[in-house]
Design a protein around this motif. Structure first.
Motif, PDB file in Angstrom:
ATOM      1  N   ALA B  52      72.480  11.720  44.742  1.00 26.14           N
ATOM      2  CA  ALA B  52      72.057  10.856  45.861  1.00 26.14           C
ATOM      3  C   ALA B  52      70.597  11.181  46.139  1.00 26.14           C
ATOM      4  N   ASP B  54      67.915   9.845  47.189  1.00 28.34           N
ATOM      5  CA  ASP B  54      67.131   9.449  48.363  1.00 28.34           C
ATOM      6  C   ASP B  54      67.815   9.787  49.678  1.00 28.34           C
ATOM      7  N   ALA B  55      68.927  10.529  49.617  1.00 33.32           N
ATOM      8  CA  ALA B  55      69.669  10.814  50.851  1.00 33.32           C
ATOM      9  C   ALA B  55      69.037  11.971  51.618  1.00 33.32           C
ATOM     10  N   LYS B  56      69.204  11.925  52.948  1.00 36.43           N
ATOM     11  CA  LYS B  56      68.729  13.011  53.820  1.00 36.43           C
ATOM     12  C   LYS B  56      69.818  14.048  54.057  1.00 36.43           C
ATOM     13  N   ILE B  95      77.530  10.319  53.263  1.00 36.93           N
ATOM     14  CA  ILE B  95      76.162  10.186  52.755  1.00 36.93           C
ATOM     15  C   ILE B  95      75.332   9.466  53.806  1.00 36.93           C
ATOM     16  N   ASP B  96      74.411  10.179  54.418  1.00 38.67           N
ATOM     17  CA  ASP B  96      73.572   9.603  55.485  1.00 38.67           C
ATOM     18  C   ASP B  96      74.408   8.802  56.484  1.00 38.67           C
ATOM     19  N   GLY B  97      75.515   9.386  56.872  1.00 38.11           N
ATOM     20  CA  GLY B  97      76.346   8.793  57.910  1.00 38.11           C
ATOM     21  C   GLY B  97      77.409   7.835  57.409  1.00 38.11           C
ATOM     22  N   ALA B  98      77.384   7.491  56.102  1.00 45.16           N
ATOM     23  CA  ALA B  98      78.405   6.600  55.542  1.00 45.16           C
ATOM     24  C   ALA B  98      79.538   7.442  54.965  1.00 45.16           C
ATOM     25  N   SER B  99      80.746   7.167  55.411  1.00 42.42           N
ATOM     26  CA  SER B  99      81.921   7.883  54.905  1.00 42.42           C
ATOM     27  C   SER B  99      82.482   7.108  53.721  1.00 42.42           C
ATOM     28  N   VAL B 100      82.428   7.705  52.526  1.00 43.20           N
ATOM     29  CA  VAL B 100      82.792   6.985  51.293  1.00 43.20           C
ATOM     30  C   VAL B 100      83.648   7.870  50.390  1.00 43.20           C
ATOM     31  N   PRO B 101      84.411   7.237  49.482  1.00 44.81           N
ATOM     32  CA  PRO B 101      85.154   8.016  48.492  1.00 44.81           C
ATOM     33  C   PRO B 101      84.193   8.733  47.553  1.00 44.81           C
ATOM     34  N   ASP B 102      84.632   9.870  47.052  1.00 44.45           N
ATOM     35  CA  ASP B 102      83.896  10.607  46.027  1.00 44.45           C
ATOM     36  C   ASP B 102      84.124   9.894  44.689  1.00 44.45           C
TER      37      ASP B 102
END
Lengths: 383, 383
Positions: B52, B54-56, B95-102
């Motif tokens: 990722a 560009d992620a913070k 990821i930057d506040g988004a809850s997503v599957p791995d």
């Protein structure tokens, strides 16, 4: 008016039309339970939405194109794609450079990963719609393979009447997925069981069994996976994409099916078909062992030529049907000037073989082409 | 030394130990094909990894805790959790506040979503390991329900010998998932078919059929989904979590199974069990219709009391087994001083009923408790 100017005007008109997004989006049929997004509108545009309050960039990645999404004050990103073909598409979201599944969609195996998929409504979707008709069963089956030395997983569909006729024996179709896919493809996004249930209920197909195995993962202790060649290198001696699966079919899978299911165990009651790589496997295996399958189908995966058939003793005599299909966009965009499969198949037909050439309207190398191919092929099988 | 000081030292020692991460991580068995991450080490810590660039901020969200991950020069984030219990856990990435599957894991339905799951190796994992033994089949079955007015989806497991004995009839277990889960739970993360195949192969269980339906989605045209109450409000008149599913069982599901499978169609050959909400449904349905099931199991979902049994004519006479189980951590952390289920179950046993109280070691309200419960329960069924 010059031809070029006319073309330009048509392109501009198309662009202007597509820029006007119709606000009639509805949740996709392939969404997770209770999820509103992704949605599709009557222009077949896909709109995705995700909460990512701290992200700098979120994109919808579908059909090989990444579409920028836009953030609102609450940190929710929304964006839509250009119009997609009717039918099923793999897609994902890109969040600050991370490619991840959309938490709104169900997940499918393809493009070498489990990830998001979306069904874009189609004019002919009735043939693969779940209806209140007698339903067959799609069973998850584990079996030991001597070729791989491991327990393998496949799906076996039995028609609705199978349980009601304990003395009746059935023909069998061995149905294979494409590259980067697995046995899950036909069972899930291919909607095989649903398509056959509907066909049988309408009296359009005879009831038969369908076996869906994994034609890519053919490895195990007895057949170790070859070392991966370095990036950009081809494996030495070429990749044998059909040999190991032929071994599994002949030595393990067909014997297991014929020992455990009520099937007519001869080639006249045995078919093989596949899409893309699965079609190439069907082609190679049918030519290598022409007495195995009397009914063969290749969906977006090549043709049988007159020469191949002539050079394969027994193929012509044993064969009942050669079914070849493509999506219309595949035919319109043939790579490197590949030979046109239609006249090749017609040539074969002229030699007295039963050939069918089917073209799926307005679709490409994608599942809608293959659902329609199965629908057409199944109606001609074992008759 | 004061007790508090000793406790403090023990806690510190535990913390120091857990801070020393053992570098013996291995890919999880629940990973997507070919994926190295997520991994688990011998301390049962989960290590995730994702690109990722560009992620913070990227976090691993497992067991109700979010663990910060760390970015390397190539934009790849890596991080690990504290030690987890043995067995299966739902998780996701943030990821930057988004809850997503791995994208590295397979996906499972639970916590009201399809998302990532991971299996942490367990000392007793052999009982749910895929082996070269005779395998039954888990079939995806569609059936029409008059109660909901819709076509429903369930899984039906038939034992390996089912096909070999065309004249033999089998007992049936109706096995239900928990809240936020579905029929997929027992078929996938519950490993029901694998557990029963292994038990039957070892002669520890008699072969029986298992039906896994959806006890949460009980809605359709004939039973519309109630309007969702406003946030924080309870539905008026309470939520009837057992009534609609009881109707489906009695009017549609059991009749469908008994019409299509070779089963002994009486209560002595019919069992019901469930985990959490599925256990509460088992409890409610068994008391509402005591002649339906002679064998009942509640996994992490309550007990049957002496009073309930006394007040339910026919229950005692008809019952063959009351099986109650919990994870040991559930018993150690009972909410609001809930009554201890062990003495309640022992009381019932003293009245002459066949009761079993099972505690899964070192597990909580999670799938490892329920896999073990099924393993114990299945060995006692229909004997």
């Amino acid at each position: 008016m010059k031809k070029n100017t006319l073309m330009m005007m048509l392109l501009l008109a198309t662009f202007t039309l597509s820029a006007q997004v119709k606000e009639d989006f509805k949740p996709a049929s392939t969404n997770q339970p209770g999820h509103q997004y992704p949605m599709v509108n009557s222009q077949r545009m896909v709109r995705a939405q995700i909460s990512a309050p701290d992200a700098k960039s979120v994109k919808l990645d579908i059909g090989g194109v990444k579409y920028d999404m836009v953030k609102n004050a609450e940190g929710v990103w929304t964006g839509e794609s250009a119009p997609q073909d009717e039918g099923f598409h793999y897609y994902q979201l890109e969040i600050d450079g991370a490619s991840v599944p959309d938490p709104g969609s169900l997940y499918y195996y393809g493009a070498s990963r489990w990830g998001s998929g979306i069904d874009v409504p189609a004019a002919d979707e009735d043939f693969y719609a779940l209806k209140n008709v007698p339903h067959g069963e799609t069973a998850e089956v584990y079996y030991y393979s001597s070729v791989t030395g491991s327990v393998r997983h496949c799906y076996i569909y039995t028609p609705a009447e199978y349980k009601k006729n304990p003395d009746k024996k059935y023909p069998v179709l061995y149905l294979q997925h494409g590259g980067g896919e697995s046995e899950h493809g036909w069972a899930q996004q291919g909607r095989t069981g649903i398509i056959l249930d509907n066909l049988v209920a309408e009296g359009k197909a005879v009831p038969f069994i369908v076996v869906m195995d994994n034609g890519s993962d053919v490895y195990g202790p007895n057949n170790p996976r070859p070392e991966r060649p370095a990036q950009g290198q081809r494996p030495r001696g070429g990749f044998d994409f059909a040999g190991p699966f032929r071994n599994i079919l002949e030595k393990d899978l067909i014997p297991m099916v014929e020992a455990n299911y009520r099937v007519v165990a001869d080639s006249q009651h045995r078919a093989m078909a596949g899409l893309s790589m699965g079609g190439m496997q069907t082609h190679a295996i049918a030519l290598a062992n022409p007495k195995l399958f009397s009914w063969v189908g290749i969906f977006s995966g090549g043709v049988f030529t007159v020469d191949e058939v002539s050079q394969t003793p027994g193929f012509r005599e044993n064969n009942k049907l050669v079914f070849i299909s493509f999506g219309s966009r595949e035919l319109a965009n043939r790579f490197g000037g590949a030979a046109d499969p239609k006249p090749i198949t017609e040539e074969l037909g002229k030699t007295g073989m039963n050939t069918v050439f089917y073209v799926s309207p307005d679709t490409a190398h994608e599942w809608q082409s293959w659902r329609r191919a199965l629908y057409q092929f199944a109606q001609r099988l074992f008759k």
